[in-house]
Scaffold this active site. Structure first.
Site, mmCIF file in Angstrom:
data_model
loop_
_atom_site.group_PDB
_atom_site.id
_atom_site.type_symbol
_atom_site.label_atom_id
_atom_site.label_comp_id
_atom_site.label_asym_id
_atom_site.label_seq_id
_atom_site.Cartn_x
_atom_site.Cartn_y
_atom_site.Cartn_z
ATOM 1 N N ASP A 36 0.816 -1.208 0.000
ATOM 2 C CA ASP A 36 0.000 0.000 0.000
ATOM 3 C C ASP A 36 0.854 1.264 0.000
ATOM 4 O O ASP A 36 0.352 2.336 -0.266
ATOM 5 C CB ASP A 36 -0.934 0.010 1.215
ATOM 6 C CG ASP A 36 -1.870 1.196 1.214
ATOM 7 O OD1 ASP A 36 -2.627 1.344 0.236
ATOM 8 O OD2 ASP A 36 -1.837 1.989 2.165
ATOM 9 N N GLU A 41 6.093 7.696 -4.329
ATOM 10 C CA GLU A 41 4.642 7.741 -4.520
ATOM 11 C C GLU A 41 4.277 8.831 -5.511
ATOM 12 O O GLU A 41 4.726 9.956 -5.338
ATOM 13 C CB GLU A 41 3.943 8.014 -3.185
ATOM 14 C CG GLU A 41 4.243 6.966 -2.146
ATOM 15 C CD GLU A 41 3.017 6.201 -1.679
ATOM 16 O OE1 GLU A 41 1.902 6.475 -2.157
ATOM 17 O OE2 GLU A 41 3.186 5.320 -0.845
ATOM 18 N N HIS A 68 -2.766 3.659 -1.806
ATOM 19 C CA HIS A 68 -2.434 4.437 -0.598
ATOM 20 C C HIS A 68 -3.159 5.784 -0.581
ATOM 21 O O HIS A 68 -2.552 6.842 -0.573
ATOM 22 C CB HIS A 68 -0.923 4.643 -0.482
ATOM 23 C CG HIS A 68 -0.516 5.262 0.827
ATOM 24 N ND1 HIS A 68 -0.750 4.644 2.018
ATOM 25 C CD2 HIS A 68 0.087 6.418 1.118
ATOM 26 C CE1 HIS A 68 -0.299 5.408 2.988
ATOM 27 N NE2 HIS A 68 0.209 6.491 2.476
ATOM 28 N N ALA A 70 -6.440 6.019 1.322
ATOM 29 C CA ALA A 70 -7.603 5.863 2.196
ATOM 30 C C ALA A 70 -7.966 7.176 2.883
ATOM 31 O O ALA A 70 -9.124 7.428 3.172
ATOM 32 C CB ALA A 70 -7.353 4.776 3.232
#
Length: 102
Positions: A36, A41, A68, A70
């Protein structure tokens, strides 16, 4: 990790060596993995976990990648804002805040 183990990476990006994880999946050592968080990123197109294909396609079928995000939902934002405001109200009434960060 033991042969056949499943790795769940939900801690911090960079904790897991993604190239080593891809190699371990491709070699059949790990039973699977769920990731996740990534060292970069969003993950770059050349990330070894995204490149499991061809002979490593079976390894890719034992890999779950999530984006990733949430904390980016409307519900999570509303909850965070509501919780923060409730803390402000508590302090204004002379009560101690909940979930105090020291």
């Amino acid at each position: 990790m033991k042969k056949g183990a499943v790795l769940v990476q939900a801690a911090r990006g960079g904790i897991v060596d993604e190239a080593a994880l891809a190699d371990s999946l491709a070699a059949g050592h790990l039973g699977g993995a769920a990731v996740d968080v990534y060292s970069v990123e969003p993950p770059a197109p050349d990330n070894p976990l995204l490149r499991l294909a061809g002979e490593a396609a079976e390894a890719a079928s034992r890999l779950l990648l999530t984006p990733h995000m949430a904390g980016v939902t409307r519900q999570s934002s509303a909850f965070l804002f509501r919780s923060a405001w409730q803390n402000v109200e508590r302090v204004m009434r002379g009560e101690p805040p909940l979930h105090r960060a020291y």
